[in-house]
Design a protein around this motif. Structure first.
Motif, PDB file in Angstrom:
ATOM      1  N   ILE A 175       0.322  -1.318   0.306  1.00  0.00           N
ATOM      2  CA  ILE A 175       0.293   0.312  -0.197  1.00  0.00           C
ATOM      3  C   ILE A 175       1.035   1.289  -0.183  1.00  0.00           C
ATOM      4  O   ILE A 175       2.279   1.494   1.047  1.00  0.00           O
ATOM      5  CB  ILE A 175      -0.624  -0.032   1.271  1.00  0.00           C
ATOM      6  N   HIS A 176       0.674   1.936  -0.649  1.00  0.00           N
ATOM      7  CA  HIS A 176       1.815   3.441  -1.223  1.00  0.00           C
ATOM      8  C   HIS A 176       0.168   4.168  -0.398  1.00  0.00           C
ATOM      9  O   HIS A 176      -0.895   4.763  -1.259  1.00  0.00           O
ATOM     10  CB  HIS A 176       1.407   3.954  -2.664  1.00  0.00           C
ATOM     11  N   ILE A 177       0.418   4.831   0.341  1.00  0.00           N
ATOM     12  CA  ILE A 177       0.201   6.815   1.024  1.00  0.00           C
ATOM     13  C   ILE A 177       0.612   7.852   0.995  1.00  0.00           C
ATOM     14  O   ILE A 177       2.065   7.866   1.292  1.00  0.00           O
ATOM     15  CB  ILE A 177      -0.194   6.202   2.335  1.00  0.00           C
ATOM     16  N   SER A 178       0.316   8.455  -0.093  1.00  0.00           N
ATOM     17  CA  SER A 178       0.683   9.490  -0.394  1.00  0.00           C
ATOM     18  C   SER A 178       0.065  10.787  -0.509  1.00  0.00           C
ATOM     19  O   SER A 178      -1.401  10.207  -0.537  1.00  0.00           O
ATOM     20  CB  SER A 178       1.365   9.588  -1.991  1.00  0.00           C
ATOM     21  N   ALA A 179       0.213  11.946  -0.143  1.00  0.00           N
ATOM     22  CA  ALA A 179      -0.906  13.489  -0.103  1.00  0.00           C
ATOM     23  C   ALA A 179      -0.102  14.841  -0.854  1.00  0.00           C
ATOM     24  O   ALA A 179       1.214  14.742  -1.025  1.00  0.00           O
ATOM     25  CB  ALA A 179      -0.865  14.077   1.462  1.00  0.00           C
ATOM     26  N   HIS A 180      -0.829  15.135  -1.939  1.00  0.00           N
ATOM     27  CA  HIS A 180      -0.342  16.508  -2.498  1.00  0.00           C
ATOM     28  C   HIS A 180      -1.183  17.602  -2.068  1.00  0.00           C
ATOM     29  O   HIS A 180      -2.393  17.470  -2.423  1.00  0.00           O
ATOM     30  CB  HIS A 180      -0.481  16.175  -4.250  1.00  0.00           C
ATOM     31  N   GLY A 181      -1.162  18.786  -1.138  1.00  0.00           N
ATOM     32  CA  GLY A 181      -2.181  19.350  -0.694  1.00  0.00           C
ATOM     33  C   GLY A 181      -2.839  19.024   0.090  1.00  0.00           C
ATOM     34  O   GLY A 181      -2.355  18.298   0.624  1.00  0.00           O
ATOM     35  N   ASN A 182      -4.526  18.772  -0.460  1.00  0.00           N
ATOM     36  CA  ASN A 182      -5.448  18.242   0.506  1.00  0.00           C
ATOM     37  C   ASN A 182      -5.664  17.007  -0.389  1.00  0.00           C
ATOM     38  O   ASN A 182      -6.885  16.660   0.208  1.00  0.00           O
ATOM     39  CB  ASN A 182      -6.033  19.305   0.502  1.00  0.00           C
ATOM     40  N   LYS A 183      -5.298  16.284  -1.231  1.00  0.00           N
ATOM     41  CA  LYS A 183      -5.372  15.229  -1.911  1.00  0.00           C
ATOM     42  C   LYS A 183      -4.708  14.126  -1.063  1.00  0.00           C
ATOM     43  O   LYS A 183      -3.731  14.156  -1.532  1.00  0.00           O
ATOM     44  CB  LYS A 183      -5.903  15.594  -3.263  1.00  0.00           C
ATOM     45  N   VAL A 184      -5.649  12.918  -0.522  1.00  0.00           N
ATOM     46  CA  VAL A 184      -4.652  12.030  -0.645  1.00  0.00           C
ATOM     47  C   VAL A 184      -4.654  10.520  -1.459  1.00  0.00           C
ATOM     48  O   VAL A 184      -6.193  10.442  -1.975  1.00  0.00           O
ATOM     49  CB  VAL A 184      -5.300  11.414   0.519  1.00  0.00           C
ATOM     50  N   THR A 185      -3.671  10.225  -1.374  1.00  0.00           N
ATOM     51  CA  THR A 185      -4.160   8.845  -2.812  1.00  0.00           C
ATOM     52  C   THR A 185      -3.443   7.681  -1.868  1.00  0.00           C
ATOM     53  O   THR A 185      -2.121   7.486  -1.178  1.00  0.00           O
ATOM     54  CB  THR A 185      -2.831   8.849  -3.571  1.00  0.00           C
ATOM     55  N   ILE A 186      -4.556   6.284  -1.895  1.00  0.00           N
ATOM     56  CA  ILE A 186      -3.779   5.383  -1.276  1.00  0.00           C
ATOM     57  C   ILE A 186      -4.212   4.495  -2.221  1.00  0.00           C
ATOM     58  O   ILE A 186      -5.191   3.844  -2.954  1.00  0.00           O
ATOM     59  CB  ILE A 186      -5.516   4.761  -0.129  1.00  0.00           C
ATOM     60  N   SER A 214      -0.866  -9.071  -6.786  1.00  0.00           N
ATOM     61  CA  SER A 214      -1.168 -10.081  -7.648  1.00  0.00           C
ATOM     62  C   SER A 214      -2.171 -10.183  -8.491  1.00  0.00           C
ATOM     63  O   SER A 214      -1.997 -10.687  -9.697  1.00  0.00           O
ATOM     64  CB  SER A 214      -0.259 -10.923  -7.631  1.00  0.00           C
ATOM     65  N   LEU A 215      -3.355  -9.945  -7.607  1.00  0.00           N
ATOM     66  CA  LEU A 215      -4.320  -9.801  -7.891  1.00  0.00           C
ATOM     67  C   LEU A 215      -5.038  -9.061  -8.108  1.00  0.00           C
ATOM     68  O   LEU A 215      -5.964  -9.298  -9.487  1.00  0.00           O
ATOM     69  CB  LEU A 215      -5.300 -11.032  -6.817  1.00  0.00           C
ATOM     70  N   LYS A 216      -5.118  -7.771  -8.034  1.00  0.00           N
ATOM     71  CA  LYS A 216      -5.388  -6.737  -8.856  1.00  0.00           C
ATOM     72  C   LYS A 216      -4.748  -5.605  -7.954  1.00  0.00           C
ATOM     73  O   LYS A 216      -4.070  -5.356  -6.763  1.00  0.00           O
ATOM     74  CB  LYS A 216      -7.045  -6.507  -7.914  1.00  0.00           C
ATOM     75  N   ASN A 217      -4.761  -4.429  -8.784  1.00  0.00           N
ATOM     76  CA  ASN A 217      -4.376  -2.828  -7.988  1.00  0.00           C
ATOM     77  C   ASN A 217      -5.309  -1.896  -8.173  1.00  0.00           C
ATOM     78  O   ASN A 217      -6.238  -2.388  -9.228  1.00  0.00           O
ATOM     79  CB  ASN A 217      -3.012  -2.525  -8.984  1.00  0.00           C
ATOM     80  N   PHE A 218      -5.380  -1.500  -7.705  1.00  0.00           N
ATOM     81  CA  PHE A 218      -6.401  -0.338  -7.291  1.00  0.00           C
ATOM     82  C   PHE A 218      -6.314   0.728  -6.381  1.00  0.00           C
ATOM     83  O   PHE A 218      -5.011   0.793  -5.655  1.00  0.00           O
ATOM     84  CB  PHE A 218      -8.149  -0.698  -6.858  1.00  0.00           C
ATOM     85  N   GLU A 219      -6.740   2.243  -6.881  1.00  0.00           N
ATOM     86  CA  GLU A 219      -6.524   3.108  -6.462  1.00  0.00           C
ATOM     87  C   GLU A 219      -7.472   3.892  -5.487  1.00  0.00           C
ATOM     88  O   GLU A 219      -8.701   4.348  -6.700  1.00  0.00           O
ATOM     89  CB  GLU A 219      -5.554   3.890  -7.690  1.00  0.00           C
ATOM     90  N   ILE A 220      -7.012   5.306  -4.873  1.00  0.00           N
ATOM     91  CA  ILE A 220      -9.224   5.920  -4.569  1.00  0.00           C
ATOM     92  C   ILE A 220      -7.630   7.264  -4.207  1.00  0.00           C
ATOM     93  O   ILE A 220      -7.066   7.403  -3.736  1.00  0.00           O
ATOM     94  CB  ILE A 220      -9.541   5.567  -3.329  1.00  0.00           C
ATOM     95  N   SER A 221      -8.407   8.055  -4.676  1.00  0.00           N
ATOM     96  CA  SER A 221      -7.799   9.644  -4.143  1.00  0.00           C
ATOM     97  C   SER A 221      -8.974  10.401  -3.540  1.00  0.00           C
ATOM     98  O   SER A 221     -10.464  10.431  -3.824  1.00  0.00           O
ATOM     99  CB  SER A 221      -7.433  10.359  -4.973  1.00  0.00           C
ATOM    100  N   PHE A 222      -8.928  11.475  -2.611  1.00  0.00           N
ATOM    101  CA  PHE A 222      -9.751  11.628  -2.080  1.00  0.00           C
ATOM    102  C   PHE A 222      -9.187  13.010  -0.929  1.00  0.00           C
ATOM    103  O   PHE A 222      -7.960  12.839  -0.871  1.00  0.00           O
ATOM    104  CB  PHE A 222     -10.645  10.638  -0.589  1.00  0.00           C
ATOM    105  N   ARG A 223     -10.521  14.377  -0.372  1.00  0.00           N
ATOM    106  CA  ARG A 223      -9.940  14.410   0.510  1.00  0.00           C
ATOM    107  C   ARG A 223     -10.169  13.963   1.819  1.00  0.00           C
ATOM    108  O   ARG A 223     -11.919  13.589   1.988  1.00  0.00           O
ATOM    109  CB  ARG A 223     -11.044  15.931   0.092  1.00  0.00           C
ATOM    110  N   LEU A 224      -9.742  14.612   3.072  1.00  0.00           N
ATOM    111  CA  LEU A 224     -10.087  14.332   4.259  1.00  0.00           C
ATOM    112  C   LEU A 224     -11.853  14.826   4.350  1.00  0.00           C
ATOM    113  O   LEU A 224     -12.050  16.235   4.764  1.00  0.00           O
ATOM    114  CB  LEU A 224      -9.096  14.889   4.868  1.00  0.00           C
ATOM    115  N   GLY A 225     -12.814  13.965   5.212  1.00  0.00           N
ATOM    116  CA  GLY A 225     -14.076  14.573   5.346  1.00  0.00           C
ATOM    117  C   GLY A 225     -15.235  14.916   4.592  1.00  0.00           C
ATOM    118  O   GLY A 225     -16.113  14.952   4.747  1.00  0.00           O
ATOM    119  N   GLU A 226     -14.242  14.522   3.265  1.00  0.00           N
ATOM    120  CA  GLU A 226     -15.257  14.693   2.304  1.00  0.00           C
ATOM    121  C   GLU A 226     -15.710  14.161   1.124  1.00  0.00           C
ATOM    122  O   GLU A 226     -15.082  12.549   1.244  1.00  0.00           O
ATOM    123  CB  GLU A 226     -14.398  15.365   0.566  1.00  0.00           C
ATOM    124  N   GLU A 227     -16.816  12.926   1.258  1.00  0.00           N
ATOM    125  CA  GLU A 227     -17.908  11.690   0.983  1.00  0.00           C
ATOM    126  C   GLU A 227     -17.275  11.642  -1.217  1.00  0.00           C
ATOM    127  O   GLU A 227     -17.230  12.835  -1.520  1.00  0.00           O
ATOM    128  CB  GLU A 227     -18.930  11.759   0.435  1.00  0.00           C
TER     129      GLU A 227
END
Length: 162
Positions: A40-51, A56-69
């Motif tokens: 798992i790679h967790i990064s932040a750029h400004g107020n945007k966070v990416t996990i 080997s089964l699947k790669n996936f990514e989410i990007s979000f702002r803390l506290g926002e649905e």
């Protein structure tokens, strides 16, 4: 947020296969998923966070702002509404879909990330607590050398020991 940033590798997992069973994931896939040791790679750029999760089964990514649905498609292809907040020293990820809810709580303890879950699923009688333990990987520069007019930066990853 700072302690969560970086690259994490799954070390151990408890009750994950049982949890996937509660979600209705097919037996063969949940067995394979429980054997995985994702990174798992967790990064932040400004107020945007990416996990970003890689396995080997699947790669996936989410990007979000803390506290926002936001809309999320989970690794098992559920379409959920998610919100991630920072609650003290915990990163809390709540997923809701079809009247169900699951919460993933990530905390840093002894230089490791512990991800634990609790659920409000239809199968409450068979509810199984689950957890994952990750160790942090640190990128270290092993050598910097000049070869002719070209500079090569050799890079390796090493496990940070507690």
């Amino acid at each position: 947020m700072e302690p969560f940033l970086g690259t994490w590798k799954l070390e151990s997992s408890e009750n994950f296969e049982e949890y996937l069973g509660q979600l209705g994931v097919p037996v063969a896939f949940r067995h394979l998923a429980s054997l995985e040791k994702p990174t798992i790679h967790i990064s932040a750029h400004g107020n945007k966070v990416t996990i970003k999760t890689e396995s080997s089964l699947k790669n996936f990514e989410i990007s979000f702002r803390l506290g926002e649905e936001f809309d999320e498609t989970t690794a098992d292809n559920r379409k959920v509404k998610s919100i991630i907040t920072l609650d003290g020293d915990s990163l809390v990820h709540v997923q809701k879909w079809l009247g169900k809810e699951t919460t993933i709580k990530r905390q840093i303890m002894s230089r490791k990330m512990v991800a634990s879950g609790k659920d409000q699923l239809a199968v409450v009688a068979n509810k199984v607590p689950r957890s994952h333990l990750y160790y942090k990987k640190a990128a270290l520069i092993s050598a910097l050398s000049d070869v002719g007019k070209t500079t090569y930066l050799k890079h390796k990853e090493e496990v940070v020991k507690p």
